[in-house]
Design a protein around this motif. Sequence first.
Motif, PDB file in Angstrom:
ATOM      1  N   THR A   1       0.846  -1.193   0.000  1.00 17.60           N
ATOM      2  CA  THR A   1       0.000   0.000   0.000  1.00 17.60           C
ATOM      3  C   THR A   1       0.880   1.241   0.000  1.00 17.60           C
ATOM      4  N   LEU A   2       0.665   2.120  -0.948  1.00 21.12           N
ATOM      5  CA  LEU A   2       1.469   3.328  -1.073  1.00 21.12           C
ATOM      6  C   LEU A   2       1.113   4.336   0.019  1.00 21.12           C
ATOM      7  N   LEU A   3       1.905   5.403   0.078  1.00 21.00           N
ATOM      8  CA  LEU A   3       1.775   6.357   1.188  1.00 21.00           C
ATOM      9  C   LEU A   3       0.429   7.062   1.179  1.00 21.00           C
ATOM     10  N   ILE A   4      -0.001   7.575   0.034  1.00 18.11           N
ATOM     11  CA  ILE A   4      -1.255   8.340  -0.027  1.00 18.11           C
ATOM     12  C   ILE A   4      -2.465   7.463   0.265  1.00 18.11           C
ATOM     13  N   PRO A   5      -2.656   6.314  -0.438  1.00 17.61           N
ATOM     14  CA  PRO A   5      -3.819   5.477  -0.077  1.00 17.61           C
ATOM     15  C   PRO A   5      -3.757   4.939   1.340  1.00 17.61           C
ATOM     16  N   GLN A   6      -2.553   4.738   1.875  1.00 12.62           N
ATOM     17  CA  GLN A   6      -2.458   4.291   3.261  1.00 12.62           C
ATOM     18  C   GLN A   6      -2.974   5.364   4.210  1.00 12.62           C
ATOM     19  N   GLY A   7      -2.649   6.625   3.908  1.00 12.19           N
ATOM     20  CA  GLY A   7      -3.127   7.706   4.749  1.00 12.19           C
ATOM     21  C   GLY A   7      -4.606   7.974   4.597  1.00 12.19           C
ATOM     22  N   LEU A   8      -5.160   7.726   3.392  1.00  5.10           N
ATOM     23  CA  LEU A   8      -6.578   8.011   3.148  1.00  5.10           C
ATOM     24  C   LEU A   8      -7.478   6.872   3.587  1.00  5.10           C
ATOM     25  N   PHE A   9      -7.060   5.635   3.307  1.00  3.41           N
ATOM     26  CA  PHE A   9      -7.977   4.512   3.524  1.00  3.41           C
ATOM     27  C   PHE A   9      -7.406   3.401   4.401  1.00  3.41           C
ATOM     28  N   GLY A  10      -6.090   3.344   4.593  1.00  2.00           N
ATOM     29  CA  GLY A  10      -5.493   2.148   5.192  1.00  2.00           C
ATOM     30  C   GLY A  10      -5.696   2.007   6.692  1.00  2.00           C
ATOM     31  N   ASN A  11      -5.635   3.099   7.417  1.00  2.00           N
ATOM     32  CA  ASN A  11      -5.676   3.007   8.878  1.00  2.00           C
ATOM     33  C   ASN A  11      -7.121   2.830   9.354  1.00  2.00           C
ATOM     34  N   HIS A  12      -7.320   1.784  10.160  1.00  2.00           N
ATOM     35  CA  HIS A  12      -8.648   1.512  10.725  1.00  2.00           C
ATOM     36  C   HIS A  12      -8.484   1.170  12.191  1.00  2.00           C
ATOM     37  N   ASN A  13      -8.927   2.095  13.044  1.00  2.00           N
ATOM     38  CA  ASN A  13      -8.810   1.929  14.493  1.00  2.00           C
ATOM     39  C   ASN A  13      -7.363   1.704  14.915  1.00  2.00           C
ATOM     40  N   GLY A  14      -6.451   2.445  14.252  1.00  2.00           N
ATOM     41  CA  GLY A  14      -5.051   2.360  14.609  1.00  2.00           C
ATOM     42  C   GLY A  14      -4.310   1.177  14.025  1.00  2.00           C
ATOM     43  N   VAL A  15      -4.971   0.386  13.200  1.00  2.00           N
ATOM     44  CA  VAL A  15      -4.354  -0.806  12.601  1.00  2.00           C
ATOM     45  C   VAL A  15      -4.348  -0.628  11.083  1.00  2.00           C
ATOM     46  N   ASN A  16      -3.205  -0.917  10.455  1.00  2.00           N
ATOM     47  CA  ASN A  16      -3.112  -0.844   9.003  1.00  2.00           C
ATOM     48  C   ASN A  16      -3.789  -2.057   8.375  1.00  2.00           C
ATOM     49  N   LYS A  17      -4.784  -1.781   7.547  1.00  5.88           N
ATOM     50  CA  LYS A  17      -5.557  -2.828   6.891  1.00  5.88           C
ATOM     51  C   LYS A  17      -5.232  -2.852   5.398  1.00  5.88           C
ATOM     52  N   PRO A  18      -5.458  -3.999   4.736  1.00  5.92           N
ATOM     53  CA  PRO A  18      -5.246  -4.051   3.288  1.00  5.92           C
ATOM     54  C   PRO A  18      -6.181  -3.084   2.558  1.00  5.92           C
ATOM     55  N   VAL A  19      -5.643  -2.434   1.527  1.00  2.27           N
ATOM     56  CA  VAL A  19      -6.415  -1.544   0.664  1.00  2.27           C
ATOM     57  C   VAL A  19      -6.307  -2.095  -0.751  1.00  2.27           C
ATOM     58  N   ILE A  20      -7.439  -2.426  -1.364  1.00  2.00           N
ATOM     59  CA  ILE A  20      -7.429  -3.021  -2.690  1.00  2.00           C
ATOM     60  C   ILE A  20      -8.439  -2.308  -3.581  1.00  2.00           C
ATOM     61  N   ILE A  21      -8.217  -2.439  -4.868  1.00  3.31           N
ATOM     62  CA  ILE A  21      -9.154  -1.954  -5.877  1.00  3.31           C
ATOM     63  C   ILE A  21      -9.814  -3.160  -6.519  1.00  3.31           C
ATOM     64  N   ILE A  22     -11.110  -3.118  -6.662  1.00  4.22           N
ATOM     65  CA  ILE A  22     -11.866  -4.179  -7.337  1.00  4.22           C
ATOM     66  C   ILE A  22     -12.598  -3.543  -8.503  1.00  4.22           C
ATOM     67  N   ASP A  23     -12.428  -4.116  -9.676  1.00  2.25           N
ATOM     68  CA  ASP A  23     -13.084  -3.560 -10.855  1.00  2.25           C
ATOM     69  C   ASP A  23     -13.071  -4.610 -11.956  1.00  2.25           C
TER      70      ASP A  23
END
Length: 538
Positions: free
Chosen positions: A387-409
Amino acid sequence: MSDQRLHCINCGIASWRRNPSIGLHQIEEESILSVIQQWVAPQVVNRSHHICQGCRDLAMRPSGADEQLSIPTTGHCQVCVNCGRSVLRARSHLLRTDIERERRIHTVISEWILPRTISRARALICHSCWVRADRNAHHYLARPSGSSGSVNVTSGHGELTPQCPPPPRPTSQASQATSQFTPRVSDSIILPDYVRAVDTESQCFIEGCRRQERNRVPVTIRKMLLDHYKFYIPKNNRLCDHHLKIQSWDFLTGILENYINVFTALHIQDMLELKSHSNTGLNFIDIQNMEDHLVHHWLGFTKEQYQRILNEVPQLLLKSSGPIGLTAYLMKLRTSDSNERISALFNIPKRTLDGYVSEARHLMYDYFVPRHLGLNHMNRQEIVDRTLLIPQGLFGNHNGVNKPVIIIDGTYCFIEKSSNYLYQKRTYSLHKYNNLVKPFMIVCADGHIVDVMGPYPATTSDAEIINHEFRDPNSILRQYFQAGDAFVLDRGFRDALPLLHECGYRTYVPPTLQEGEWQHSTLEANKSRAVTIYQMGC
C-alpha cells in the motif's frame, strides 16, 4: 522534426538558427553555376546546392576579365564552417594545424562537416563548436572506429580523395621529433562501391534524423546494411528508437549518394570482421545468441526475464522441446500470429509446434501462474506492505491498525463475433457495442494484481459479479478478506454496497449526484477526488 540545415555552398553560412534572413537560393542559372564551380573547385557543385544572396550577387556581377572569375569570392567571410553561424560579433577560433590539439580539432571538424570540406585558408569556427570538437577529439583517438584523417572532394565526378591525417600522439621519447607537424602517408582508401556513415556518437547516423535517442547499432543491423546495401556503419555509431525498430531499409537507396566512400584501415578491418560474423538473426531455438532488442520485440521480455521463467518452471528444462515451446507460446501471446506463421519462423512442422505450445501452456498454468496470481501467492501482510503512502493515509488506517487496501473492478477482453447465437447474445455488450468478456480484477495499491476472476459474460454488471462472489460466507474471498479491509470501487458497484457493509468491509465510492443537484459540494468533491486519484494512479 528537425530543422533543415541549408548551407551556402560557397561561404558556408546557414539559413537556420539566428539568421533566417540570409536568403538561400538554389543554383538555377547556368552562368552562376559555372562561376560557383570555379570558386569552390575541386568540390562538386550541382543545381541542388544553395547559395546565399551575397554570393549570388557576387556571382552575377559583370566581369571585365576572365581572370577575375577564377578568384574565389565569398559573400560572408566571418562564418563558422561547422554550424554556419555568423561569427562577426561572436567569439571564434581559427582552424589551424600548428600544434597537436589544434590538429585533433581540425580532424573532428573535418569529419563533422562531411561531405563538405575545409577549403578556406582562414577557416573559422564559433566557440561552441570549438568546445564540442575539443571535447570529442579524445573519443576520436581512443575508440576503435574513429576516423584517422579528413576527407576532401577533389574531382568533378564526385570522387573523394583523403588528405594526409595528423600524426599520432607523440610519446615521451619522440616529443621533440614531433614538435613540427609533418604529414605522413595517408592510411585512407576510396572504395567506389561502398559508402559509410559519418563517424559520430552524438546523433542517429541516418542523415536528417535529429531524434534524441542514441542506441548502439546492433551487429545484426550493421551486417545486414553492409551485405545488402554496401553501407558500412562504424562500430560506435548511434541509432534512434524509430530506426532501431524499422522493418525495411529500402529508403537508403535514395540517400546513399549523400554519404562518403573514404575508409580508414580501422574501417576496413571492422568491415572484414562484420563479413565473417555469423548472422544468427531470428534464431529462436537459441535465444541467448539473439540480439537483445530482437528478443524483446518478439517475446515482450528481456533475456533475463525469459531465463527467470525457465528457472521457475524447471519442468520445461526437463524436456528438450520445453524452451522451444515456451518461446513459441510467448511469441504467440506477444504477436497473436497464427501457428502456421510461427512454425515457419521456427522451421518446424505446424503439428509439432502445436504440441510444443500446448505442453508449455499447461506447464505454465500448473507451475508458473500459482506463483504470481491468486489469493494463495501472497498473504494479507504483503498487501499491506504494497500500500502506497497516499492510499495508506486516506484509507489504510482503521482503528489504529493498518488494513489491506485493494481496488476491485471489471475490465474487458474483446473477442470475435461467435456463430453460436446464444454465446453471441451473452457476450455482446450494449455499453461497448462489441463482443467481449469481463475478467474481474483484484489489485493492490501499487498496481500489483492479486487475483483475476472470471471471465464473466458481457451482460453481467459489476454489482452482480461482486454479489455472486461475496454472497456465500464460505467463499474463498470471504475467508481471505476480513472486517475492516478497505475496498476502493467505482459507481457501478452501488447495488453491491449493502452486502459489503454487511460483511464489515469499508467501501470508498465516488459520491453520486442526487436528483435536483447540479454539482457536488466542496466536501463531496474532495471525497470523490480522493477516490478517483487513487483509481487512476493504479
